[in-house]
Motif scaffolding. Sequence first.
Motif, PDB file in Angstrom:
ATOM      1  N   LEU A 132     -52.689 -58.267 -70.697  1.00 36.88           N
ATOM      2  CA  LEU A 132     -52.580 -58.540 -69.698  1.00 36.88           C
ATOM      3  C   LEU A 132     -53.884 -57.873 -68.944  1.00 36.88           C
ATOM      4  O   LEU A 132     -53.475 -57.491 -67.445  1.00 36.88           O
ATOM      5  CB  LEU A 132     -51.467 -57.912 -68.113  1.00 36.88           C
ATOM      6  CG  LEU A 132     -50.361 -59.309 -68.530  1.00 36.88           C
ATOM      7  CD1 LEU A 132     -48.969 -59.280 -68.227  1.00 36.88           C
ATOM      8  CD2 LEU A 132     -50.522 -61.302 -68.260  1.00 36.88           C
ATOM      9  N   GLY A 158     -41.435 -48.205 -64.018  1.00 36.17           N
ATOM     10  CA  GLY A 158     -41.189 -49.443 -64.585  1.00 36.17           C
ATOM     11  C   GLY A 158     -39.875 -50.298 -65.097  1.00 36.17           C
ATOM     12  O   GLY A 158     -39.563 -50.944 -64.679  1.00 36.17           O
ATOM     13  N   VAL A 165     -47.460 -52.775 -63.565  1.00 32.26           N
ATOM     14  CA  VAL A 165     -47.348 -54.309 -63.845  1.00 32.26           C
ATOM     15  C   VAL A 165     -47.052 -54.129 -65.203  1.00 32.26           C
ATOM     16  O   VAL A 165     -46.183 -55.196 -65.831  1.00 32.26           O
ATOM     17  CB  VAL A 165     -48.344 -54.981 -63.759  1.00 32.26           C
ATOM     18  CG1 VAL A 165     -48.917 -56.936 -64.383  1.00 32.26           C
ATOM     19  CG2 VAL A 165     -48.751 -55.212 -62.088  1.00 32.26           C
ATOM     20  N   LEU A 166     -47.731 -53.866 -66.106  1.00 30.07           N
ATOM     21  CA  LEU A 166     -48.047 -53.884 -67.680  1.00 30.07           C
ATOM     22  C   LEU A 166     -46.248 -53.600 -68.085  1.00 30.07           C
ATOM     23  O   LEU A 166     -45.992 -54.259 -69.406  1.00 30.07           O
ATOM     24  CB  LEU A 166     -48.705 -52.751 -69.222  1.00 30.07           C
ATOM     25  CG  LEU A 166     -50.352 -53.167 -67.820  1.00 30.07           C
ATOM     26  CD1 LEU A 166     -50.939 -52.039 -68.966  1.00 30.07           C
ATOM     27  CD2 LEU A 166     -50.670 -54.620 -68.226  1.00 30.07           C
ATOM     28  N   SER A 223     -47.979 -57.122 -73.618  1.00 32.43           N
ATOM     29  CA  SER A 223     -47.843 -57.045 -71.859  1.00 32.43           C
ATOM     30  C   SER A 223     -49.986 -56.493 -71.866  1.00 32.43           C
ATOM     31  O   SER A 223     -50.433 -56.894 -70.973  1.00 32.43           O
ATOM     32  CB  SER A 223     -47.626 -56.183 -71.976  1.00 32.43           C
ATOM     33  OG  SER A 223     -47.352 -55.796 -70.440  1.00 32.43           O
ATOM     34  N   VAL A 269     -54.697 -56.911 -64.656  1.00 38.17           N
ATOM     35  CA  VAL A 269     -54.541 -55.751 -63.628  1.00 38.17           C
ATOM     36  C   VAL A 269     -55.529 -55.175 -63.402  1.00 38.17           C
ATOM     37  O   VAL A 269     -55.997 -54.618 -62.386  1.00 38.17           O
ATOM     38  CB  VAL A 269     -53.059 -55.089 -64.085  1.00 38.17           C
ATOM     39  CG1 VAL A 269     -51.814 -55.918 -64.494  1.00 38.17           C
ATOM     40  CG2 VAL A 269     -53.909 -54.340 -65.949  1.00 38.17           C
ATOM     41  N   VAL A 323     -43.327 -53.301 -66.623  1.00 34.06           N
ATOM     42  CA  VAL A 323     -42.590 -54.054 -66.092  1.00 34.06           C
ATOM     43  C   VAL A 323     -42.850 -55.362 -66.840  1.00 34.06           C
ATOM     44  O   VAL A 323     -41.251 -55.367 -67.527  1.00 34.06           O
ATOM     45  CB  VAL A 323     -42.273 -54.313 -64.878  1.00 34.06           C
ATOM     46  CG1 VAL A 323     -42.035 -55.542 -64.062  1.00 34.06           C
ATOM     47  CG2 VAL A 323     -42.000 -53.407 -64.063  1.00 34.06           C
ATOM     48  N   TYR A 324     -43.552 -55.356 -67.360  1.00 32.35           N
ATOM     49  CA  TYR A 324     -43.685 -56.694 -67.800  1.00 32.35           C
ATOM     50  C   TYR A 324     -43.297 -57.239 -69.236  1.00 32.35           C
ATOM     51  O   TYR A 324     -42.832 -58.179 -70.095  1.00 32.35           O
ATOM     52  CB  TYR A 324     -45.179 -57.850 -68.066  1.00 32.35           C
ATOM     53  CG  TYR A 324     -46.081 -59.673 -68.539  1.00 32.35           C
ATOM     54  CD1 TYR A 324     -45.213 -60.238 -67.963  1.00 32.35           C
ATOM     55  CD2 TYR A 324     -45.353 -59.322 -69.884  1.00 32.35           C
ATOM     56  CE1 TYR A 324     -45.524 -61.310 -68.055  1.00 32.35           C
ATOM     57  CE2 TYR A 324     -45.652 -60.596 -70.192  1.00 32.35           C
ATOM     58  CZ  TYR A 324     -44.967 -61.624 -69.386  1.00 32.35           C
ATOM     59  OH  TYR A 324     -45.938 -63.015 -70.527  1.00 32.35           O
ATOM     60  N   TYR A 367     -56.011 -53.606 -59.525  1.00 33.10           N
ATOM     61  CA  TYR A 367     -55.342 -52.446 -59.152  1.00 33.10           C
ATOM     62  C   TYR A 367     -56.038 -51.501 -59.824  1.00 33.10           C
ATOM     63  O   TYR A 367     -55.331 -50.317 -59.124  1.00 33.10           O
ATOM     64  CB  TYR A 367     -54.302 -52.232 -59.798  1.00 33.10           C
ATOM     65  CG  TYR A 367     -52.928 -53.187 -58.955  1.00 33.10           C
ATOM     66  CD1 TYR A 367     -52.844 -53.245 -57.752  1.00 33.10           C
ATOM     67  CD2 TYR A 367     -52.813 -54.261 -59.869  1.00 33.10           C
ATOM     68  CE1 TYR A 367     -51.731 -54.551 -56.827  1.00 33.10           C
ATOM     69  CE2 TYR A 367     -51.508 -55.009 -59.325  1.00 33.10           C
ATOM     70  CZ  TYR A 367     -51.015 -55.103 -57.929  1.00 33.10           C
ATOM     71  OH  TYR A 367     -50.427 -56.088 -57.663  1.00 33.10           O
ATOM     72  N   GLN A 416     -49.820 -49.066 -60.058  1.00 29.70           N
ATOM     73  CA  GLN A 416     -49.493 -49.675 -59.996  1.00 29.70           C
ATOM     74  C   GLN A 416     -50.523 -50.498 -61.451  1.00 29.70           C
ATOM     75  O   GLN A 416     -49.117 -51.997 -61.936  1.00 29.70           O
ATOM     76  CB  GLN A 416     -50.037 -51.006 -59.212  1.00 29.70           C
ATOM     77  CG  GLN A 416     -49.723 -50.626 -58.096  1.00 29.70           C
ATOM     78  CD  GLN A 416     -51.209 -49.622 -57.135  1.00 29.70           C
ATOM     79  OE1 GLN A 416     -50.902 -48.756 -57.378  1.00 29.70           O
ATOM     80  NE2 GLN A 416     -51.498 -49.800 -55.685  1.00 29.70           N
ATOM     81  N   SER A 417     -51.610 -50.667 -62.209  1.00 30.45           N
ATOM     82  CA  SER A 417     -51.792 -50.996 -63.460  1.00 30.45           C
ATOM     83  C   SER A 417     -50.653 -51.152 -64.118  1.00 30.45           C
ATOM     84  O   SER A 417     -50.523 -52.007 -64.769  1.00 30.45           O
ATOM     85  CB  SER A 417     -53.077 -50.910 -63.566  1.00 30.45           C
ATOM     86  OG  SER A 417     -53.979 -51.443 -62.313  1.00 30.45           O
TER      87      SER A 417
END
Lengths: 321, 254
Positions: free
Chosen positions: B104, B64, B121-122, B101, B108, B124-125, B112, B117-118
């Motif tokens: 989200l 991430g 996303v958190l 985050s 997610v 990276v965001y 996902y 992946q889930s």
Amino acid sequence: MRRYLAVALSAAVLAAVTACGGSPAEEPDTGTSGPRPVTVGVIPIVDVAPIYLGKEKGFFSSRGIDLELVTAQGGAAIVPGVLSGDFQFGFSNITSLMIAQTKNVPVRIVANGAASTGEPGKDFGGVAVAKGSSITSAAGLSGRKVAVNTLKNIGDTTVRESVRKAGGDPGTIEFVEIGFPDMPAALESGQVDAAWVVEPQLSAVKAAGGTVIASNFTDTAPNLTIAAYFAGTKLIAEDPALVKNFTEAINESLAYADAHPDEIRTVLSSYTKISEEVRAALILPKWPTEVNRASLETLAALGSTDGIFGGTQPDLGKLLP
Amino acid sequence: MKPVLGLAGLGGFVLLLEMIPRAGLVPSRYLPPAADIAVALVGELADAAFWAALGDTLLGWVLGLAIASVAGVLLGLVIGAVPVLRELTASTVEFLRPIPSVALIPLVVVLYGASLQSKLVLVVYAAFWQMLVQVLHGVRDVDPVADETARVYGLGRASRITHVLWPTALPYVMTGLRLAAAVALILCVTGELVIGAPGLGARIAVAQTSGAIPDLYALIVVTGMLGVAINVGARAVERHALRWHQSVRGEVAV
């Protein structure tokens, strides 16, 4: 059992996922090319102990299923996983599945999950009050603050039924959403007057001097079915052989679990961190192989009365195997 | 002297943690004494599943952070260097940046499930904005005189980026990286805790559901130590990358 109930995720999003879900449900194995990998989404709670034990006992591998159990933090994560094909099967409580059904989420029960013991006062879940509470019966809950793990789900509908049957006024209860793990502390500190707790927290509450004042499952229906294993209707249509094998393996696991409580208490240590003393003493659910349809009808009626299905009625014919 | 004081502070904290439950201020059922937590910690360290969970958390963190850093630096340099882009994106960035985050998570989960992946996303965001905003500030900080001088000496765009823009922005990038590294860890563990994606957070959740309170705190201690390690590491990277910079070369006080 924590939050396994919050399927209340927007159904629209779920429907969208299924619509575009490139569910890469692998082609069913045509030949005898080794065991079929199957992933099941479960919650790390007592209720799913039979599937862990059944895996250990080889009930799945003997049917050509290479079982992988993935723990998720609640039904809210399991239903999307089943719909997207990440999980072939999932575990969820019945009311959540009914909510999903009323929102046309394409899932169907394939095997029984867990059931109430049917013994008032000796069930694996119940309504408890803290030490020294003045509340002594379900009727006394009228106008009080009661903790449930998820609002508008199996907890509040069944607690209301307990109060109704005891002659109290279920409409005046103030339900508060608190996760099961936090309930013993919430009770002890007086944040709530009573809490619907399940094992192992029920043991913790009793150890702290709390009292079970109502058994909401047994008050609702004799031998209430609490939870079930389910699959997406797509998998059921495309691979009936796999579903049949899975159902048989689960049923064998459930029957074995009911007959061997000691082994169940041991297998709990493999996927939970429940202490040895609590494991030895906690009240286990019952694991019949049949879903108790009558009890589901009662649950559906209660849910409709309480308005948790958004004005519609669950169609049990579409949900039951 | 400094490390000694730091250790003394830590020792005091541990002592306090031991005393509070022993004195009955908080029931030890809910806050076990430090000694019990230490015992549980030793138990965790002896468990292979613990190390697997730690590996899962670190994998989510490093992936991430890498994605967020690369994306943040590249986009930051491009947006920062083009005034029109900067004007165009400023309000959008300010709108998206404060969105937590964790908000989200429902999204997610649907996309996902309980997976890596889930978590990504958190992570990276959350980490991306830390990087992007720092890089934008860094690019803005370029000394116009230095830039003009470089132009006069006939340096091309690429040379000006490597010799003027990048050295100016690097301290900001390093600050962004340090902030992003910490935030990435928080979101990694949060994602695991709430969604159940494999890792330390999921293990904390299992301990919590099982009522294994000393284990719960032992794992929390581990995430805390991970945070300290990450911060120390990030500072070392920063010192190394900026060894030429006056903030590090303290002796050339200007």
